[in-house]
Design an enzyme around this catalytic site. Structure first.
Site: not given
Ligand code: F6R
Length: 336
Positions: A225, A241, A333
């Site tokens: 990320e 393994h 998303k």
């Molecule tokens: C972004 C990050 C992502 C979010 C994930 C879930 O910095 O770390 O991995 O954590 O998309 O979103 P949240 O944390 O808002 O439930």
């Protein structure tokens, strides 16, 4: 609610450098601890940690820290919904930094439908609106979830420890130890900047065992990320393994295993690391070993996270990419 963090949240470097300080900024209220204590007294069948990505990793780390002492199962669920066995006798800790992650919302719904107890940790969003009848810990908003790990962990760890009826870890002491670690990294030569240089041109595979297996996974995610480059993780003794048979090609594919050391590993695991590194070396493959720092398992665990979080930012800078933004995660998303 967390105190204001007083860290520039538009800079991933500033956020990651603030890791030790952030460990001191949040703690669960007496009311939250009291409800956890009451549930523990009543008797529970298991603890279910729910969350995705940056919101899930604190659960993994805490689960690793209590693995030798938990007398009931502690599971981490990253999915649309929780397994059937998570019923009314289980307690869930549901974490979504944004409060809008669909997998987490659906799981929370299911837990409540089954009349399971839950604690919610979020900065707001739909999750906060839905959590009308369970204790909620409100996180400060405006930072990337993956940078909020120390804030989330300092709520999740005392909660799990209370639910399991085990002594609380000293997060303040660990935080002060972390502040002193950059000095010892400089002495041993493996500063975050040096680690970043070692890894900038190869495919890193972070290898952990026991309580450091989730730290290896965290490092992989941070490199993905923050530094926007491929990275993998693996776990000992399991890797001995299967993966070991592929070592012969690691040199050709420029794979670099990075072993996370621990003073607390079982002696058999320590031996496996030593012998695995020598087999790699016999195949002409270089590997790195990050030595353990810290006087407790907690400080050691978080020290590895801290150094590798910093290395992921250093790597982003070496690659000329922005460690803060995650445009492809945001794009996906919107599509799903
Ligand atoms: C972004 C990050 C992502 C979010 C994930 C879930 O910095 O770390 O991995 O954590 O998309 O979103 P949240 O944390 O808002 O439930």
């Amino acid at each position: 609610m967390s105190e204001p963090i007083d860290i520039d949240s538009t800079s991933m470097r500033a956020l990651v450098e603030g890791f030790p300080k952030m460990l001191r900024l949040s703690s669960p209220s007496e009311a939250i601890i009291d409800s956890a204590r009451a549930l523990a007294k009543q008797g529970i069948q298991g603890v279910c940690l729910v969350g995705m990505g940056g919101s899930a990793i604190s659960g993994d780390i805490c689960k690793g820290l209590v693995r030798n002492v938990a007398e009931i199962p502690v599971v981490q669920i990253r999915d649309y919904g929780v397994p059937k066995y998570v019923d009314k006798d289980w307690v869930s800790i549901v974490v979504s930094y944004s409060g809008n992650t669909e997998e987490t919302l659906l799981s929370f719904n299911e837990i409540r439908e089954r009349r399971g107890s839950a604690f919610v940790i979020t900065s707001g969003g739909k999750l906060q609106d839905m959590a009308t009848d369970v204790p909620v810990y409100k996180l400060v908003d405006g930072i990337q979830p993956r940078a909020a790990v120390p804030l989330i962990l300092s709520i999740v760890l005392p909660l799990i420890e209370t639910l399991l009826g085990i002594p609380m870890s000293d997060l303040i002491a660990a935080s002060h130890e972390l502040e002193r670690m950059p000095e010892s990294w400089a002495k041993s030569g493996l500063t975050p900047n040096k680690v970043a240089h070692e890894l900038s041109d190869v495919l890193p595979v972070f290898v952990g065992a026991e309580h450091l297996a989730p730290v290896a996974y965290r490092a992989k995610c941070q490199i993905n990320e923050n530094s926007k480059t491929p990275s993998f993780h693996s776990e000992l003794p399991e890797a001995n393994h299967n993966e070991i048979e592929a070592y012969v090609l690691y040199r050709q594919r420029r794979v670099m295993p990075v072993f996370l050391s621990s003073n607390w590993y079982d002696e058999r695991v320590k031996k496996r690391i030593k012998e695995t590194r020598s087999i790699l070396s016999e195949q002409g493959v270089d590997s790195l070993q990050l030595e353990s720092e810290g006087s407790t398992r907690l400080a050691e665990t978080l020290g590895h996270v801290y150094r590798l979080d910093l290395a992921s930012v250093e790597m982003a800078e070496l690659r000329g990419v922005d460690p803060l933004s995650v445009p492809l995660i945001s794009k996906l998303k919107k599509r799903v």
